[in-house]
Design a protein around this motif. Structure first.
Motif, PDB file in Angstrom:
ATOM      1  N   ASP A  20      47.956  32.358  49.696  1.00 56.09           N
ATOM      2  CA  ASP A  20      47.445  32.979  48.805  1.00 56.09           C
ATOM      3  C   ASP A  20      46.968  34.674  49.059  1.00 56.09           C
ATOM      4  OD1 ASP A  20      47.447  30.755  47.181  1.00 56.09           O
ATOM      5  OD2 ASP A  20      45.489  30.480  47.202  1.00 56.09           O
ATOM      6  N   ILE A  21      47.645  35.667  48.469  1.00 56.16           N
ATOM      7  CA  ILE A  21      47.454  36.821  48.910  1.00 56.16           C
ATOM      8  C   ILE A  21      47.326  37.786  47.662  1.00 56.16           C
ATOM      9  CG2 ILE A  21      49.171  36.812  50.876  1.00 56.16           C
ATOM     10  CD1 ILE A  21      50.883  38.507  49.028  1.00 56.16           C
ATOM     11  N   GLU A  22      46.346  38.915  47.703  1.00 55.27           N
ATOM     12  CA  GLU A  22      46.278  39.866  46.914  1.00 55.27           C
ATOM     13  C   GLU A  22      47.148  41.060  47.438  1.00 55.27           C
ATOM     14  OE1 GLU A  22      41.797  39.467  45.189  1.00 55.27           O
ATOM     15  OE2 GLU A  22      41.917  39.879  47.335  1.00 55.27           O
ATOM     16  N   GLU A 115      40.701  42.957  38.457  1.00 51.02           N
ATOM     17  CA  GLU A 115      40.165  44.389  38.853  1.00 51.02           C
ATOM     18  C   GLU A 115      40.168  44.390  40.317  1.00 51.02           C
ATOM     19  OE1 GLU A 115      39.572  46.937  36.946  1.00 51.02           O
ATOM     20  OE2 GLU A 115      40.120  45.931  35.201  1.00 51.02           O
ATOM     21  N   GLU A 116      40.380  45.658  41.065  1.00 53.41           N
ATOM     22  CA  GLU A 116      40.204  45.996  42.432  1.00 53.41           C
ATOM     23  C   GLU A 116      39.002  45.902  42.952  1.00 53.41           C
ATOM     24  OE1 GLU A 116      41.415  49.373  45.248  1.00 53.41           O
ATOM     25  OE2 GLU A 116      42.742  49.370  43.629  1.00 53.41           O
ATOM     26  N   ALA A 117      38.575  44.945  44.009  1.00 53.72           N
ATOM     27  CA  ALA A 117      37.210  44.757  44.237  1.00 53.72           C
ATOM     28  C   ALA A 117      36.784  45.991  45.524  1.00 53.72           C
ATOM     29  CB  ALA A 117      37.075  43.561  44.810  1.00 53.72           C
ATOM     30  N   GLU A 118      35.645  46.531  45.217  1.00 53.54           N
ATOM     31  CA  GLU A 118      35.222  47.752  45.931  1.00 53.54           C
ATOM     32  C   GLU A 118      35.070  47.166  47.351  1.00 53.54           C
ATOM     33  OE1 GLU A 118      31.938  50.760  45.535  1.00 53.54           O
ATOM     34  OE2 GLU A 118      32.478  50.413  43.410  1.00 53.54           O
ATOM     35  N   GLY A 119      35.469  47.791  48.279  1.00 50.18           N
ATOM     36  CA  GLY A 119      35.360  47.559  49.711  1.00 50.18           C
ATOM     37  C   GLY A 119      36.329  46.663  50.343  1.00 50.18           C
ATOM     38  N   THR A 120      37.394  46.070  49.463  1.00 47.71           N
ATOM     39  CA  THR A 120      38.247  45.265  49.850  1.00 47.71           C
ATOM     40  C   THR A 120      39.604  46.043  50.308  1.00 47.71           C
ATOM     41  OG1 THR A 120      37.463  43.484  48.473  1.00 47.71           O
ATOM     42  CG2 THR A 120      39.759  43.109  49.339  1.00 47.71           C
ATOM     43  N   ASP A 121      40.238  45.708  51.465  1.00 49.50           N
ATOM     44  CA  ASP A 121      41.300  46.223  51.725  1.00 49.50           C
ATOM     45  C   ASP A 121      42.604  45.465  51.358  1.00 49.50           C
ATOM     46  OD1 ASP A 121      40.277  48.403  53.295  1.00 49.50           O
ATOM     47  OD2 ASP A 121      40.353  47.255  55.355  1.00 49.50           O
ATOM     48  N   TYR A 122      43.594  46.066  50.833  1.00 44.68           N
ATOM     49  CA  TYR A 122      44.881  45.601  50.102  1.00 44.68           C
ATOM     50  C   TYR A 122      45.973  45.856  50.962  1.00 44.68           C
ATOM     51  CZ  TYR A 122      41.681  44.498  46.493  1.00 44.68           C
ATOM     52  OH  TYR A 122      40.509  43.863  45.584  1.00 44.68           O
ATOM     53  N   PRO A 123      46.966  45.007  51.301  1.00 41.32           N
ATOM     54  CA  PRO A 123      46.854  43.608  50.786  1.00 41.32           C
ATOM     55  C   PRO A 123      45.890  42.821  51.457  1.00 41.32           C
ATOM     56  CG  PRO A 123      49.177  44.279  51.840  1.00 41.32           C
ATOM     57  CD  PRO A 123      48.137  45.397  51.754  1.00 41.32           C
ATOM     58  N   ASN A 124      45.557  41.643  50.988  1.00 48.80           N
ATOM     59  CA  ASN A 124      44.402  40.841  51.457  1.00 48.80           C
ATOM     60  C   ASN A 124      45.077  39.269  51.600  1.00 48.80           C
ATOM     61  OD1 ASN A 124      42.132  39.935  52.222  1.00 48.80           O
ATOM     62  ND2 ASN A 124      41.576  39.787  50.089  1.00 48.80           N
ATOM     63  N   LEU A 125      44.854  38.691  52.562  1.00 49.90           N
ATOM     64  CA  LEU A 125      45.495  37.475  52.797  1.00 49.90           C
ATOM     65  C   LEU A 125      44.111  36.567  52.459  1.00 49.90           C
ATOM     66  CD1 LEU A 125      47.125  35.159  53.391  1.00 49.90           C
ATOM     67  CD2 LEU A 125      46.460  35.187  55.783  1.00 49.90           C
TER      68      LEU A 125
END
Length: 172
Positions: A20-22, A115-125
């Motif tokens: 699952d990825i973002e 929505e994009e989460a603050e402090g999260t780097d994308y792409p995200n596993l």
């Protein structure tokens, strides 16, 4: 917006193998390709393509890494195609094939748009389930698929009857 995908290895075993990825909707299919190869532990050096798919997982239009058509047809390229160009609420499925010699086949499905989460780097596993086997799963082709060819390819020749074939087998 952020696309959440589930990428499932298409195999005929009971073992589910998926990630699952973002990833941002504005990222390219090449970015998704890189994320998939990294999340499954591939080196990413082999050829790959995405195929737009319908709800029955039928393979549609190809979106390739490189243009190998030599000018014979227009080809969509991963690097020039954003995710939002091919995936949205009404078109949620892609087929991804990595390494055309081994034919690693993955079913890619958009699960959610958030929505994009603050402090999260994308792409995200986000989640890993199952370990990828050493070799790509064999594809089983059912005989009924070949029955659909009908008489189009039935030339009435017996390939084992060399005496009646219309060629000289020692021509060179």
């Amino acid at each position: 917006m952020i696309y959440r995908f589930r990428i499932i290895l298409d195999n005929d075993t009971e073992d589910d193998i998926f990630r699952d990825i973002e990833i941002r909707e504005t990222d390219s299919l090449e970015d998704l390709h890189n994320t998939i190869t990294q999340s499954f532990g591939f080196n990413g050096l082999e050829m790959a393509s995405f195929y737009i798919s319908n709800d029955e997982w039928d393979q549609g239009e190809e979106i390739s890494m490189f243009d190998v058509s030599e000018g014979h047809a227009s080809v969509r390229l991963m690097s020039e195609t954003t995710l939002s160009d091919v995936v949205h609420e009404s078109q949620t499925k892609l087929i991804y094939i990595y390494d055309f010699m081994s034919m690693w086949t993955f079913l890619v499905e958009l699960a959610e748009i958030v929505e994009e989460a603050e402090g999260t780097d994308y792409p995200n596993l986000m989640f890993v389930h199952g370990q990828i086997p050493d070799t790509a799963p064999e594809k089983a082709f059912e005989a009924e698929n070949f029955d659909d060819l009908g008489s189009e390819f039935d030339d009435g020749l017996d390939i084992d009857d060399y005496d009646n074939l219309d060629f000289d087998e020692n021509w060179n």
